[in-house]
Design a protein around this motif. Sequence first.
Motif, PDB file in Angstrom:
ATOM      1  N   GLU A   7      -0.849  -0.183   7.218  1.00  0.00           N
ATOM      2  CA  GLU A   7      -1.815  -1.250   7.493  1.00  0.00           C
ATOM      3  C   GLU A   7      -1.367  -2.567   6.878  1.00  0.00           C
ATOM      4  O   GLU A   7      -1.599  -3.636   7.457  1.00  0.00           O
ATOM      5  CB  GLU A   7      -3.190  -0.832   6.986  1.00  0.00           C
ATOM      6  CG  GLU A   7      -3.730   0.382   7.732  1.00  0.00           C
ATOM      7  CD  GLU A   7      -5.229   0.471   7.736  1.00  0.00           C
ATOM      8  OE1 GLU A   7      -5.881  -0.256   6.971  1.00  0.00           O
ATOM      9  OE2 GLU A   7      -5.756   1.272   8.525  1.00  0.00           O
ATOM     10  N   ALA A   8      -0.729  -2.513   5.709  1.00  0.00           N
ATOM     11  CA  ALA A   8      -0.176  -3.729   5.118  1.00  0.00           C
ATOM     12  C   ALA A   8       0.864  -4.337   6.049  1.00  0.00           C
ATOM     13  O   ALA A   8       0.891  -5.555   6.272  1.00  0.00           O
ATOM     14  CB  ALA A   8       0.441  -3.415   3.754  1.00  0.00           C
TER      15      ALA A   8
ATOM     16  N   ILE B  67       5.161 -10.848   3.757  1.00  0.00           N
ATOM     17  CA  ILE B  67       6.140  -9.815   3.433  1.00  0.00           C
ATOM     18  C   ILE B  67       5.424  -8.514   3.087  1.00  0.00           C
ATOM     19  O   ILE B  67       4.562  -8.499   2.196  1.00  0.00           O
ATOM     20  CB  ILE B  67       7.023 -10.238   2.241  1.00  0.00           C
ATOM     21  CG1 ILE B  67       7.755 -11.544   2.548  1.00  0.00           C
ATOM     22  CG2 ILE B  67       8.013  -9.129   1.888  1.00  0.00           C
ATOM     23  CD1 ILE B  67       8.524 -12.091   1.353  1.00  0.00           C
ATOM     24  N   SER B  68       5.803  -7.432   3.765  1.00  0.00           N
ATOM     25  CA  SER B  68       5.348  -6.091   3.392  1.00  0.00           C
ATOM     26  C   SER B  68       6.332  -5.538   2.370  1.00  0.00           C
ATOM     27  O   SER B  68       7.514  -5.359   2.681  1.00  0.00           O
ATOM     28  CB  SER B  68       5.291  -5.172   4.618  1.00  0.00           C
ATOM     29  OG  SER B  68       4.275  -5.578   5.488  1.00  0.00           O
ATOM     30  N   LEU B  69       5.861  -5.237   1.189  1.00  0.00           N
ATOM     31  CA  LEU B  69       6.761  -4.907   0.094  1.00  0.00           C
ATOM     32  C   LEU B  69       7.347  -3.504   0.187  1.00  0.00           C
ATOM     33  O   LEU B  69       8.256  -3.169  -0.573  1.00  0.00           O
ATOM     34  CB  LEU B  69       6.039  -5.091  -1.249  1.00  0.00           C
ATOM     35  CG  LEU B  69       5.549  -6.511  -1.545  1.00  0.00           C
ATOM     36  CD1 LEU B  69       4.887  -6.570  -2.914  1.00  0.00           C
ATOM     37  CD2 LEU B  69       6.691  -7.514  -1.459  1.00  0.00           C
ATOM     38  N   HIS B  70       6.871  -2.691   1.112  1.00  0.00           N
ATOM     39  CA  HIS B  70       7.436  -1.344   1.268  1.00  0.00           C
ATOM     40  C   HIS B  70       8.470  -1.284   2.392  1.00  0.00           C
ATOM     41  O   HIS B  70       9.109  -0.257   2.582  1.00  0.00           O
ATOM     42  CB  HIS B  70       6.327  -0.341   1.600  1.00  0.00           C
ATOM     43  CG  HIS B  70       5.775  -0.538   2.974  1.00  0.00           C
ATOM     44  ND1 HIS B  70       4.836  -1.515   3.260  1.00  0.00           N
ATOM     45  CD2 HIS B  70       6.061   0.063   4.152  1.00  0.00           C
ATOM     46  CE1 HIS B  70       4.570  -1.480   4.546  1.00  0.00           C
ATOM     47  NE2 HIS B  70       5.289  -0.532   5.114  1.00  0.00           N
TER      48      HIS B  70
ATOM     49  N   LEU C 214      -3.510  -5.869  -1.737  1.00  0.00           N
ATOM     50  CA  LEU C 214      -3.225  -4.482  -2.083  1.00  0.00           C
ATOM     51  C   LEU C 214      -4.245  -3.579  -1.410  1.00  0.00           C
ATOM     52  O   LEU C 214      -5.455  -3.789  -1.544  1.00  0.00           O
ATOM     53  CB  LEU C 214      -3.277  -4.306  -3.604  1.00  0.00           C
ATOM     54  CG  LEU C 214      -2.301  -5.194  -4.374  1.00  0.00           C
ATOM     55  CD1 LEU C 214      -2.591  -5.144  -5.868  1.00  0.00           C
ATOM     56  CD2 LEU C 214      -0.865  -4.790  -4.089  1.00  0.00           C
ATOM     57  N   LEU C 215      -3.758  -2.590  -0.667  1.00  0.00           N
ATOM     58  CA  LEU C 215      -4.629  -1.693   0.096  1.00  0.00           C
ATOM     59  C   LEU C 215      -4.553  -0.285  -0.474  1.00  0.00           C
ATOM     60  O   LEU C 215      -3.459   0.265  -0.652  1.00  0.00           O
ATOM     61  CB  LEU C 215      -4.217  -1.670   1.573  1.00  0.00           C
ATOM     62  CG  LEU C 215      -4.372  -2.971   2.354  1.00  0.00           C
ATOM     63  CD1 LEU C 215      -3.106  -3.814   2.240  1.00  0.00           C
ATOM     64  CD2 LEU C 215      -4.669  -2.708   3.825  1.00  0.00           C
ATOM     65  N   SER C 216      -5.712   0.301  -0.753  1.00  0.00           N
ATOM     66  CA  SER C 216      -5.758   1.655  -1.313  1.00  0.00           C
ATOM     67  C   SER C 216      -7.129   2.256  -1.067  1.00  0.00           C
ATOM     68  O   SER C 216      -8.142   1.636  -1.396  1.00  0.00           O
ATOM     69  CB  SER C 216      -5.480   1.606  -2.816  1.00  0.00           C
ATOM     70  OG  SER C 216      -5.693   2.872  -3.410  1.00  0.00           O
ATOM     71  N   THR C 217      -7.180   3.445  -0.481  1.00  0.00           N
ATOM     72  CA  THR C 217      -8.475   4.087  -0.259  1.00  0.00           C
ATOM     73  C   THR C 217      -9.089   4.545  -1.578  1.00  0.00           C
ATOM     74  O   THR C 217     -10.300   4.521  -1.740  1.00  0.00           O
ATOM     75  CB  THR C 217      -8.342   5.291   0.688  1.00  0.00           C
ATOM     76  OG1 THR C 217      -7.401   6.221   0.141  1.00  0.00           O
ATOM     77  CG2 THR C 217      -7.876   4.845   2.060  1.00  0.00           C
ATOM     78  N   SER C 218      -8.251   4.952  -2.541  1.00  0.00           N
ATOM     79  CA  SER C 218      -8.767   5.439  -3.830  1.00  0.00           C
ATOM     80  C   SER C 218      -8.922   4.330  -4.852  1.00  0.00           C
ATOM     81  O   SER C 218      -9.779   4.415  -5.737  1.00  0.00           O
ATOM     82  CB  SER C 218      -7.825   6.510  -4.399  1.00  0.00           C
ATOM     83  OG  SER C 218      -6.588   5.925  -4.807  1.00  0.00           O
ATOM     84  N   GLY C 219      -8.070   3.310  -4.764  1.00  0.00           N
ATOM     85  CA  GLY C 219      -8.078   2.256  -5.771  1.00  0.00           C
ATOM     86  C   GLY C 219      -7.458   2.693  -7.087  1.00  0.00           C
ATOM     87  O   GLY C 219      -7.685   2.063  -8.125  1.00  0.00           O
TER      88      GLY C 219
ATOM     89  N   GLY D  62       0.854  -1.180   0.000  1.00  0.00           N
ATOM     90  CA  GLY D  62       0.000   0.000   0.000  1.00  0.00           C
ATOM     91  C   GLY D  62       0.885   1.221   0.000  1.00  0.00           C
ATOM     92  O   GLY D  62       2.119   1.119  -0.021  1.00  0.00           O
ATOM     93  N   ASN D  63       0.280   2.388   0.027  1.00  0.00           N
ATOM     94  CA  ASN D  63       1.020   3.650   0.064  1.00  0.00           C
ATOM     95  C   ASN D  63       0.557   4.478   1.259  1.00  0.00           C
ATOM     96  O   ASN D  63      -0.637   4.512   1.557  1.00  0.00           O
ATOM     97  CB  ASN D  63       0.803   4.434  -1.232  1.00  0.00           C
ATOM     98  CG  ASN D  63       1.365   3.718  -2.450  1.00  0.00           C
ATOM     99  OD1 ASN D  63       2.563   3.526  -2.566  1.00  0.00           O
ATOM    100  ND2 ASN D  63       0.491   3.304  -3.354  1.00  0.00           N
TER     101      ASN D  63
END
Length: 235
Positions: free
Chosen positions: A94-95, A116-119, A154-159, A87-88
Amino acid sequence: MTAEWPLTREHPRGPFVPRTGTAQEAPDGDERADTGTVQDPVAAVRAHLRSVQTALESLGGQSLRVAAWGEDLAQRLQAGHRLLAAGNGGSAAEAQHLTAELLGRFQDERAPFSAISLHADTSAVTAIANDYGFEELYARQVRAHGRPGDVLMLLSTSGKSPNLLRAAEVASRTGITTWALTGRSPNPLSLNCDETIAIDGPAPHVQECHLIALHAMCRAFDSEIRRLGRAGVRA
């Protein structure tokens, strides 16, 4: 241990008193971020807590999918697959929260599972972003870490985040199942993932409900892990 400020002691700038009644409080159910009136802090908090209820109801309507994700994830990770999460901004946090619950524990004692958290690897993140562009940040890591049977969440409020969309695209070509936690649907991410839980509400409430969804999913995950253990299933 940090001591709390005693309620009976006078603060150097004077005692704190909430400014209730000094500004207009939004009417019940008013979710607008800016109504043109000035809200005092107490009214703003109360309005926020009231308006989150709609988003919670949106999540409640998808409880069967939350449970199904927890059950499916438990079976995959018990079989040796892994979870990748991305996520960003707040969604990245949260990821990482989710992967920590799986690597450590959510509540009850159990075995650790691969997540694994990719960030979270700052050297990899900055190298990839510098050499390939931010849009490739997660896609390149999915190609490196992902295997058929894994799950990419994948987490995103906007998508709409381009780096998440690229990651979903790469995962779909690799045999990785893609799950999205987003805001209102349809959105580009929900249309490009295998399954989506979409929360109806403003971005802050979407993000709050994402965390509730992850915790609920962890409960389902742990329940399924216990069931698999009683059935004698091993990785």
